[in-house]
Motif scaffolding. Structure first.
Motif, PDB file in Angstrom:
ATOM      1  N   THR A  32       0.837  -1.191   0.000  1.00 35.40           N
ATOM      2  CA  THR A  32       0.000   0.000   0.000  1.00 35.40           C
ATOM      3  C   THR A  32       0.875   1.246   0.000  1.00 35.40           C
ATOM      4  O   THR A  32       2.089   1.180   0.174  1.00 35.40           O
ATOM      5  N   GLY A  33       0.212   2.393  -0.147  1.00 36.96           N
ATOM      6  CA  GLY A  33       0.876   3.649   0.134  1.00 36.96           C
ATOM      7  C   GLY A  33       0.962   3.847   1.635  1.00 36.96           C
ATOM      8  O   GLY A  33       0.454   3.039   2.421  1.00 36.96           O
ATOM      9  N   VAL A  34       1.615   4.937   2.037  1.00 39.49           N
ATOM     10  CA  VAL A  34       1.804   5.221   3.460  1.00 39.49           C
ATOM     11  C   VAL A  34       1.256   6.615   3.740  1.00 39.49           C
ATOM     12  O   VAL A  34       1.540   7.561   3.003  1.00 39.49           O
ATOM     13  N   SER A  35       0.485   6.739   4.807  1.00 36.52           N
ATOM     14  CA  SER A  35      -0.066   8.039   5.167  1.00 36.52           C
ATOM     15  C   SER A  35       0.196   8.341   6.632  1.00 36.52           C
ATOM     16  O   SER A  35       0.502   7.454   7.429  1.00 36.52           O
ATOM     17  N   THR A  52      -1.532   2.806   7.223  1.00 35.07           N
ATOM     18  CA  THR A  52      -1.556   2.221   5.888  1.00 35.07           C
ATOM     19  C   THR A  52      -2.902   1.596   5.569  1.00 35.07           C
ATOM     20  O   THR A  52      -3.113   1.092   4.470  1.00 35.07           O
ATOM     21  N   SER A  53      -3.812   1.625   6.537  1.00 31.49           N
ATOM     22  CA  SER A  53      -5.123   1.008   6.347  1.00 31.49           C
ATOM     23  C   SER A  53      -6.138   2.080   5.987  1.00 31.49           C
ATOM     24  O   SER A  53      -6.766   2.686   6.867  1.00 31.49           O
ATOM     25  N   LEU A  54      -6.290   2.339   4.686  1.00 39.44           N
ATOM     26  CA  LEU A  54      -7.238   3.350   4.223  1.00 39.44           C
ATOM     27  C   LEU A  54      -7.754   2.948   2.852  1.00 39.44           C
ATOM     28  O   LEU A  54      -7.118   2.192   2.123  1.00 39.44           O
ATOM     29  N   ALA A  55      -8.921   3.470   2.511  1.00 39.74           N
ATOM     30  CA  ALA A  55      -9.527   3.155   1.222  1.00 39.74           C
ATOM     31  C   ALA A  55     -10.555   4.217   0.882  1.00 39.74           C
ATOM     32  O   ALA A  55     -11.129   4.861   1.769  1.00 39.74           O
ATOM     33  N   SER A  56     -10.793   4.404  -0.412  1.00 41.38           N
ATOM     34  CA  SER A  56     -11.885   5.269  -0.840  1.00 41.38           C
ATOM     35  C   SER A  56     -13.186   4.494  -0.692  1.00 41.38           C
ATOM     36  O   SER A  56     -13.230   3.280  -0.859  1.00 41.38           O
ATOM     37  N   VAL A  57     -14.263   5.209  -0.358  1.00 49.80           N
ATOM     38  CA  VAL A  57     -15.570   4.595  -0.167  1.00 49.80           C
ATOM     39  C   VAL A  57     -16.535   5.033  -1.256  1.00 49.80           C
ATOM     40  O   VAL A  57     -17.263   4.220  -1.825  1.00 49.80           O
ATOM     41  N   ALA A  58     -16.558   6.326  -1.557  1.00 46.39           N
ATOM     42  CA  ALA A  58     -17.475   6.862  -2.556  1.00 46.39           C
ATOM     43  C   ALA A  58     -16.884   8.127  -3.153  1.00 46.39           C
ATOM     44  O   ALA A  58     -16.098   8.830  -2.498  1.00 46.39           O
ATOM     45  N   LEU A  59     -17.265   8.413  -4.397  1.00 45.01           N
ATOM     46  CA  LEU A  59     -16.834   9.644  -5.056  1.00 45.01           C
ATOM     47  C   LEU A  59     -17.828  10.774  -4.807  1.00 45.01           C
ATOM     48  O   LEU A  59     -17.433  11.947  -4.784  1.00 45.01           O
ATOM     49  N   GLU A  60     -19.111  10.440  -4.664  1.00 42.90           N
ATOM     50  CA  GLU A  60     -20.142  11.443  -4.404  1.00 42.90           C
ATOM     51  C   GLU A  60     -21.060  10.941  -3.289  1.00 42.90           C
ATOM     52  O   GLU A  60     -21.857  10.016  -3.532  1.00 42.90           O
ATOM     53  N   PHE A  84      -9.772  15.746  10.582  1.00 40.34           N
ATOM     54  CA  PHE A  84      -8.364  15.372  10.502  1.00 40.34           C
ATOM     55  C   PHE A  84      -7.853  15.615   9.094  1.00 40.34           C
ATOM     56  O   PHE A  84      -8.633  15.867   8.168  1.00 40.34           O
ATOM     57  N   ALA A  85      -6.539  15.542   8.960  1.00 41.97           N
ATOM     58  CA  ALA A  85      -5.908  15.596   7.642  1.00 41.97           C
ATOM     59  C   ALA A  85      -5.229  14.262   7.380  1.00 41.97           C
ATOM     60  O   ALA A  85      -4.631  13.662   8.284  1.00 41.97           O
ATOM     61  N   LEU A  86      -5.327  13.802   6.149  1.00 36.36           N
ATOM     62  CA  LEU A  86      -4.679  12.564   5.736  1.00 36.36           C
ATOM     63  C   LEU A  86      -3.545  12.930   4.797  1.00 36.36           C
ATOM     64  O   LEU A  86      -3.765  13.401   3.682  1.00 36.36           O
ATOM     65  N   ASN A  87      -2.313  12.756   5.271  1.00 32.60           N
ATOM     66  CA  ASN A  87      -1.115  13.120   4.528  1.00 32.60           C
ATOM     67  C   ASN A  87      -0.529  11.884   3.851  1.00 32.60           C
ATOM     68  O   ASN A  87      -0.079  10.959   4.538  1.00 32.60           O
ATOM     69  N   LEU A  88      -0.525  11.839   2.518  1.00 31.05           N
ATOM     70  CA  LEU A  88       0.104  10.729   1.797  1.00 31.05           C
ATOM     71  C   LEU A  88       1.580  11.038   1.638  1.00 31.05           C
ATOM     72  O   LEU A  88       1.957  12.055   1.041  1.00 31.05           O
ATOM     73  N   LEU A  89       2.433  10.164   2.154  1.00 36.19           N
ATOM     74  CA  LEU A  89       3.865  10.436   2.175  1.00 36.19           C
ATOM     75  C   LEU A  89       4.519  10.155   0.830  1.00 36.19           C
ATOM     76  O   LEU A  89       4.190   9.190   0.144  1.00 36.19           O
ATOM     77  N   HIS A  90       5.488  11.018   0.467  1.00 36.85           N
ATOM     78  CA  HIS A  90       6.248  10.772  -0.754  1.00 36.85           C
ATOM     79  C   HIS A  90       7.421   9.835  -0.466  1.00 36.85           C
ATOM     80  O   HIS A  90       7.715   9.514   0.697  1.00 36.85           O
ATOM     81  N   GLU A  91       8.065   9.389  -1.516  1.00 39.25           N
ATOM     82  CA  GLU A  91       9.027   8.290  -1.390  1.00 39.25           C
ATOM     83  C   GLU A  91      10.292   8.639  -0.624  1.00 39.25           C
ATOM     84  O   GLU A  91      11.057   7.740  -0.266  1.00 39.25           O
ATOM     85  N   ARG A  92      10.514   9.904  -0.316  1.00 36.70           N
ATOM     86  CA  ARG A  92      11.685  10.283   0.478  1.00 36.70           C
ATOM     87  C   ARG A  92      11.332  10.483   1.953  1.00 36.70           C
ATOM     88  O   ARG A  92      12.171  10.953   2.722  1.00 36.70           O
ATOM     89  N   ALA A  93      10.116  10.112   2.330  1.00 33.63           N
ATOM     90  CA  ALA A  93       9.631  10.395   3.687  1.00 33.63           C
ATOM     91  C   ALA A  93       9.562   9.153   4.568  1.00 33.63           C
ATOM     92  O   ALA A  93       8.772   9.097   5.509  1.00 33.63           O
ATOM     93  N   ARG A  94      10.413   8.179   4.292  1.00 32.53           N
ATOM     94  CA  ARG A  94      10.409   6.970   5.119  1.00 32.53           C
ATOM     95  C   ARG A  94      10.681   7.300   6.586  1.00 32.53           C
ATOM     96  O   ARG A  94      10.061   6.727   7.487  1.00 32.53           O
ATOM     97  N   GLY A  95      11.589   8.228   6.832  1.00 34.37           N
ATOM     98  CA  GLY A  95      11.901   8.594   8.210  1.00 34.37           C
ATOM     99  C   GLY A  95      10.694   9.148   8.943  1.00 34.37           C
ATOM    100  O   GLY A  95      10.504   8.896  10.139  1.00 34.37           O
ATOM    101  N   THR A  96       9.856   9.907   8.236  1.00 32.49           N
ATOM    102  CA  THR A  96       8.657  10.462   8.849  1.00 32.49           C
ATOM    103  C   THR A  96       7.647   9.362   9.149  1.00 32.49           C
ATOM    104  O   THR A  96       6.967   9.386  10.180  1.00 32.49           O
ATOM    105  N   SER A  97       7.544   8.377   8.272  1.00 38.73           N
ATOM    106  CA  SER A  97       6.677   7.232   8.535  1.00 38.73           C
ATOM    107  C   SER A  97       7.104   6.523   9.818  1.00 38.73           C
ATOM    108  O   SER A  97       6.278   6.227  10.687  1.00 38.73           O
TER     109      SER A  97
END
Length: 210
Positions: A32-35, A52-60, A84-97
């Motif tokens: 998965t991605g990391v947030s 890492t446990s997140l998913a889209s539910v609906a568009l509208e 809340f805010a959901l921040n999707l981490l970029h590939e250089r942000a492993r340390g922040t994860s």
């Protein structure tokens, strides 16, 4: 055709001696991605955790779900404040994860963040390639986790970010995975995607999508 017996899919695994299945190895095999989920308490103190446990539910209406450990202090604040805010981490942000997974009390002192007008929680400006500002609309408790359903009020996307991936208990950069050669005779994976989902243009910057 001879009849073949098929075990019932919900039958317990006899080899496990009737013990509940351990879901962790199975989910580790699903990259998965990391947030990082962030929020503020009533005293404007920031709280956050890696998710890492997140998913889209609906568009509208635009709705997603995040699953958070029921005993998490961040979850308690998130539910009390309702956003809340959901921040999707970029590939250089492993340390922040790793930092936000550690529960270190000074984690917000060790990252760059800001709180734009109308934000659901702190935006990790140096580590996130996309941020969704969310309002809680429903929660469902199940076992040791709580599923938080939230309506997304605003999405901010950086045009120069690539996602951080996690699976099999290790990280991987999206740029390395995307660099694999395409199978012969098949179009590039992004060719038929909507423009908003295509790989970033070379120039940087951010864009807000309401």
């Amino acid at each position: 055709m001879p009849h073949r017996s098929v075990p019932h899919p919900t039958a317990p695994d006899e080899s496990a001696g009737g013990r509940p299945a351990d879901l962790r190895p199975f989910m580790a095999a699903f990259p998965t991605g990391v947030s990082v989920v962030t929020t503020l308490d009533s005293d404007s103190v920031p709280h956050g955790l890696t998710c890492t446990s997140l998913a889209s539910v609906a568009l509208e209406p635009a709705t997603l779900v995040v699953c958070i450990r029921a005993a998490s202090p961040t979850l308690a604040v998130l539910l009390a404040e309702g956003h809340f805010a959901l921040n999707l981490l970029h590939e250089r942000a492993r340390g922040t994860s790793d930092l936000f997974a550690s529960g270190a009390p000074d984690r917000f002192d060790r990252v760059e963040w800001r709180l734009p007008l109308g934000a659901g929680g702190p935006h990790l400006t140096a580590d996130a390639h996309a941020v969704a500002d969310c309002g809680v609309v429903r929660t469902v408790g199940f076992g040791d986790h709580t599923a938080v359903f939230a309506e997304v009020g605003r999405v901010t996307v950086r045009d120069d970010g690539q996602p951080l991936l996690y699976g099999l208990r290790r990280y991987a950069p999206w740029s390395a995975a995307a660099a694999a050669p395409q199978p012969a005779g098949r179009p590039a994976a992004h060719r038929d995607m909507p423009a908003a989902l295509r790989p970033a243009a070379p120039e940087g910057g951010t864009r807000a999508v309401r």
